[in-house]
Design a protein around this motif. Structure first.
Motif, mmCIF file in Angstrom:
data_model
loop_
_atom_site.group_PDB
_atom_site.id
_atom_site.type_symbol
_atom_site.label_atom_id
_atom_site.label_comp_id
_atom_site.label_asym_id
_atom_site.label_seq_id
_atom_site.Cartn_x
_atom_site.Cartn_y
_atom_site.Cartn_z
ATOM 1 N N PHE A 149 0.855 -1.079 -0.066
ATOM 2 C CA PHE A 149 0.027 -0.055 0.080
ATOM 3 C C PHE A 149 0.906 1.266 0.022
ATOM 4 O O PHE A 149 1.953 1.137 0.680
ATOM 5 N N SER A 150 0.420 2.282 -0.668
ATOM 6 C CA SER A 150 1.153 3.657 -0.596
ATOM 7 C C SER A 150 0.642 4.344 0.726
ATOM 8 O O SER A 150 -0.104 3.658 1.498
ATOM 9 N N SER A 151 1.552 5.262 1.241
ATOM 10 C CA SER A 151 1.019 5.783 2.511
ATOM 11 C C SER A 151 -0.420 6.402 2.778
ATOM 12 O O SER A 151 -0.956 6.306 3.523
ATOM 13 N N GLY A 152 -0.775 7.161 1.416
ATOM 14 C CA GLY A 152 -1.973 7.587 1.399
ATOM 15 C C GLY A 152 -3.198 6.422 1.574
ATOM 16 O O GLY A 152 -4.197 6.640 2.306
ATOM 17 N N MET A 153 -2.845 5.120 0.889
ATOM 18 C CA MET A 153 -3.796 4.014 1.289
ATOM 19 C C MET A 153 -3.877 3.752 2.588
ATOM 20 O O MET A 153 -5.044 3.465 3.265
ATOM 21 N N GLN A 154 -2.658 3.534 3.271
ATOM 22 C CA GLN A 154 -2.615 3.200 4.795
ATOM 23 C C GLN A 154 -3.520 4.288 5.637
ATOM 24 O O GLN A 154 -4.049 4.101 6.386
ATOM 25 N N ALA A 155 -3.358 5.409 5.271
ATOM 26 C CA ALA A 155 -3.807 6.636 6.153
ATOM 27 C C ALA A 155 -5.330 6.509 5.819
ATOM 28 O O ALA A 155 -6.137 6.808 6.807
ATOM 29 N N ARG A 156 -6.115 6.273 4.544
ATOM 30 C CA ARG A 156 -7.293 6.232 4.173
ATOM 31 C C ARG A 156 -8.062 4.888 5.009
ATOM 32 O O ARG A 156 -8.911 5.282 5.799
ATOM 33 N N LEU A 157 -7.396 3.727 5.279
ATOM 34 C CA LEU A 157 -7.836 2.689 6.016
ATOM 35 C C LEU A 157 -7.762 3.093 7.513
ATOM 36 O O LEU A 157 -8.730 2.596 8.160
#
Length: 245
Positions: A149-157
């Motif tokens: 996952f990108s850092s943005g995807m981690q933040a979204r979850l």
């Protein structure tokens, strides 16, 4: 007055070793000889302020000013070296990207892992699983290991799980800055919705525009020192005029 957080003369001190020690034996030998040198570093110095229940409150300051340390004190991750604090309510902290996740597990598996960390039952997470993935917009990646996952995807979850149930206090530290503009907009809308329900919001962001759009009050911390407490507009104006101090 009813407070969500009360910070009373809080200081946090870290010890920074000045010399490299390659083994535990060498460490104790140097300690006994009095030759192991340690620098004391105060991340926070006698800081006091209060956050009212239902407030939207920002911590402003440059990198290394002590903002994240303060959030960790409020969250109970760090204990003050001196001073004390009172926290009234259940906290949902979003402080470190990836905290509570196992990067070798899939997003699906991490939803249940992170839910358990936050104290939610497996049945509760099953009932709300679809809503979490819907908000995070991650259906195409739900069975992909999070190490991809990108850092943005981690933040979204992470944000989707943390805001699943309205906590009493939501703490958000910079991690929304890694997301795209579309998702940041969703998060700000969600935070506004939570504020209307009486949730106390504590935000750290380097985006002055985001702070002004989301927060009512703020505190400015510089090199561990409390510089100013007031409305978000007044504090941000003063910070921007003097941020090179």
């Amino acid at each position: 007055m009813d407070y969500a957080v009360q910070i009373n003369d809080v200081s946090v001190k870290f010890n920074l070793a000045r010399e490299r020690v390659d083994s535990l034996k060498e460490y104790f030998v140097r300690l006994l000889k009095g030759s192991h040198k340690v620098d004391e570093f105060f991340a926070l110095k006698n800081v006091s302020f209060n956050i009212e229940k239902g407030d939207s409150f920002a911590l402003v300051g440059s990198n290394g000013s002590g903002k994240s340390t303060m959030l960790k004190v409020i969250s109970g991750i760090y204990k003050p070296t001196s001073g004390n604090l009172g926290v009234n309510g259940r906290i949902a902290p979003m402080i470190e990207l990836g905290a509570g996740f196992d990067m070798d597990l899939t997003a699906r598996e991490n939803v249940f892992l992170n839910g358990a960390v936050l104290g939610y039952s497996r049945d509760f997470m099953k009932q709300n699983f679809n809503a979490i993935i819907d908000f995070a917009e991650l259906w195409d990646f739900v069975d992909v290991p999070m190490k991809n996952f990108s850092s943005g995807m981690q933040a979204r979850l992470g944000f989707s799980i943390a805001t699943l149930v309205d906590p009493d206090i939501l703490i958000v530290d910079e991690i929304l800055s890694v997301g795209d503009a579309h998702f940041r907009g969703k998060c700000e809308a969600k935070m506004s919705e939570m504020k209307k329900k009486g949730v106390t919001l504590i935000l750290v962001s380097h985006s002055i525009n985001q702070i002004l759009s989301v927060c009512k009050n703020a505190v400015w911390i510089n090199k561990g020192n409390l510089m100013m407490v007031g409305t978000a507009e007044d504090v941000c104006n003063e910070y921007m005029k003097n941020k090179d101090l």
